[in-house]
Design a protein around this motif. Structure first.
Motif, mmCIF file in Angstrom:
data_model
loop_
_atom_site.group_PDB
_atom_site.id
_atom_site.type_symbol
_atom_site.label_atom_id
_atom_site.label_comp_id
_atom_site.label_asym_id
_atom_site.label_seq_id
_atom_site.Cartn_x
_atom_site.Cartn_y
_atom_site.Cartn_z
ATOM 1 N N TYR A 203 43.570 15.628 -1.434
ATOM 2 C CA TYR A 203 44.487 16.848 -1.784
ATOM 3 C C TYR A 203 45.881 16.111 -1.318
ATOM 4 C CZ TYR A 203 40.577 19.960 -2.080
ATOM 5 O OH TYR A 203 39.395 20.820 -2.323
ATOM 6 N N TRP B 201 48.419 18.543 -1.482
ATOM 7 C CA TRP B 201 49.142 19.694 -0.968
ATOM 8 C C TRP B 201 49.911 20.045 0.185
ATOM 9 C CZ3 TRP B 201 43.796 22.346 -1.658
ATOM 10 C CH2 TRP B 201 43.339 22.433 -2.771
ATOM 11 N N GLU C 159 41.057 26.656 -6.475
ATOM 12 C CA GLU C 159 42.099 25.561 -5.819
ATOM 13 C C GLU C 159 43.061 26.531 -4.904
ATOM 14 O OE1 GLU C 159 46.291 23.697 -7.032
ATOM 15 O OE2 GLU C 159 44.524 23.267 -8.536
ATOM 16 N N ARG D 105 43.356 25.671 -0.799
ATOM 17 C CA ARG D 105 44.295 25.805 -0.437
ATOM 18 C C ARG D 105 44.445 26.580 1.044
ATOM 19 N NH1 ARG D 105 49.829 23.873 -3.319
ATOM 20 N NH2 ARG D 105 51.066 23.700 -1.721
ATOM 21 N N ARG E 279 42.334 25.328 3.733
ATOM 22 C CA ARG E 279 43.185 24.180 4.400
ATOM 23 C C ARG E 279 44.327 24.601 5.117
ATOM 24 N NH1 ARG E 279 47.014 20.708 2.307
ATOM 25 N NH2 ARG E 279 48.206 22.523 2.156
#
Length: 238
Positions: free
Chosen positions: A19, A21, A134, A138, A141
């Motif tokens: 990822y 992000w 998604e 996120r 995470r």
């Protein structure tokens, strides 16, 4: 004669695009977590970044560039950081058990005491569209990074108890699943080792009959771009 036709040593593999992000600390990357019964390794095939690890011995950051090979044993909290297009081949012990349940995210303590609360925070909506998945990936995470940063601060400050408490909570969360995990081991790593023992015994007797049973296997990924803990996964059935 015991036979085993899985990948060598009953490992499993997946291709991971980490990822990108950004998290609260400004770093881009995946979800910190640990495994309880499995070692895991990374072979870097593209991009660059690092893996942050946290153990009772302390915090460590290992640079990842193409060609690097890094692995860690059960209990090592790990967080992948993506500096530029980081892609790795993941090697997983016990027939892919790390992607089949043997993982506990470093969620804050408020999420770890109750199994239902943990499951709700860690689960992704598998039947939702990609945008919803998604957002959920996120969000979990970010929650795990929050817990990871607190654990790192405690360890670096000389306080081992928060990490030890996380280990205890992780063990309690997975305890109901150990019979299932044992079954996976009994079908994979255990017969893989037993097959080698049988083959060595045969060679000691001067026998080579097992060589006539050779097989060749090949497959393509069974799924592409699946949302995982650390990034988008291409996975194999093996």
């Amino acid at each position: 004669m015991v036979t085993f036709e899985g990948l060598p040593g009953a490992v499993a593999v997946s291709h991971l695009s980490v990822y990108d992000w950004p998290a609260a600390d400004g770093l881009r990357g995946g979800t910190p977590h640990l495994h309880l019964t499995c070692s895991e390794g990374y072979v870097v095939v593209g991009g660059r970044g690092s893996v942050q690890t946290l153990t009772a011995a302390g915090f460590r950051e290992t640079t990842l560039t193409p060609g690097a090979l890094v692995w860690f044993t059960p209990g090592a909290v790990h967080r992948l950081v993506n500096d530029d297009g980081l892609r790795v081949i993941v090697l997983m012990q016990n027939s892919g058990l790390p992607e089949a349940g043997d993982a506990v995210l470093t969620l804050p303590p408020r999420c770890l005491a109750d199994p239902d609360v943990y499951r709700a925070a860690a689960k992704l909506p598998g039947d939702a569209d990609e945008a919803v998945q998604e957002r959920a990936a996120r969000a979990r995470r970010d929650l795990a990074v929050e817990g990871f940063l607190a654990l790192r601060e405690a360890v670096e400050g000389g306080d081992p108890e928060p990490l030890a408490a996380f280990h205890r909570a992780a063990a309690a969360l997975v305890r109901p699943r150990t019979p299932e995990w044992r079954g996976r081991w009994e079908k994979g790593a255990a017969p893989a080792a037993a097959a080698t023992a049988d083959q060595l015994d045969a060679l000691d007797r001067g026998e080579a009959g097992h060589l006539a049973d050779a097989r060749v296997h090949a497959e393509r990924p069974s799924a592409h771009g699946r949302f995982g803990m650390c990034g988008r996964l291409d996975v194999y059935r093996t």
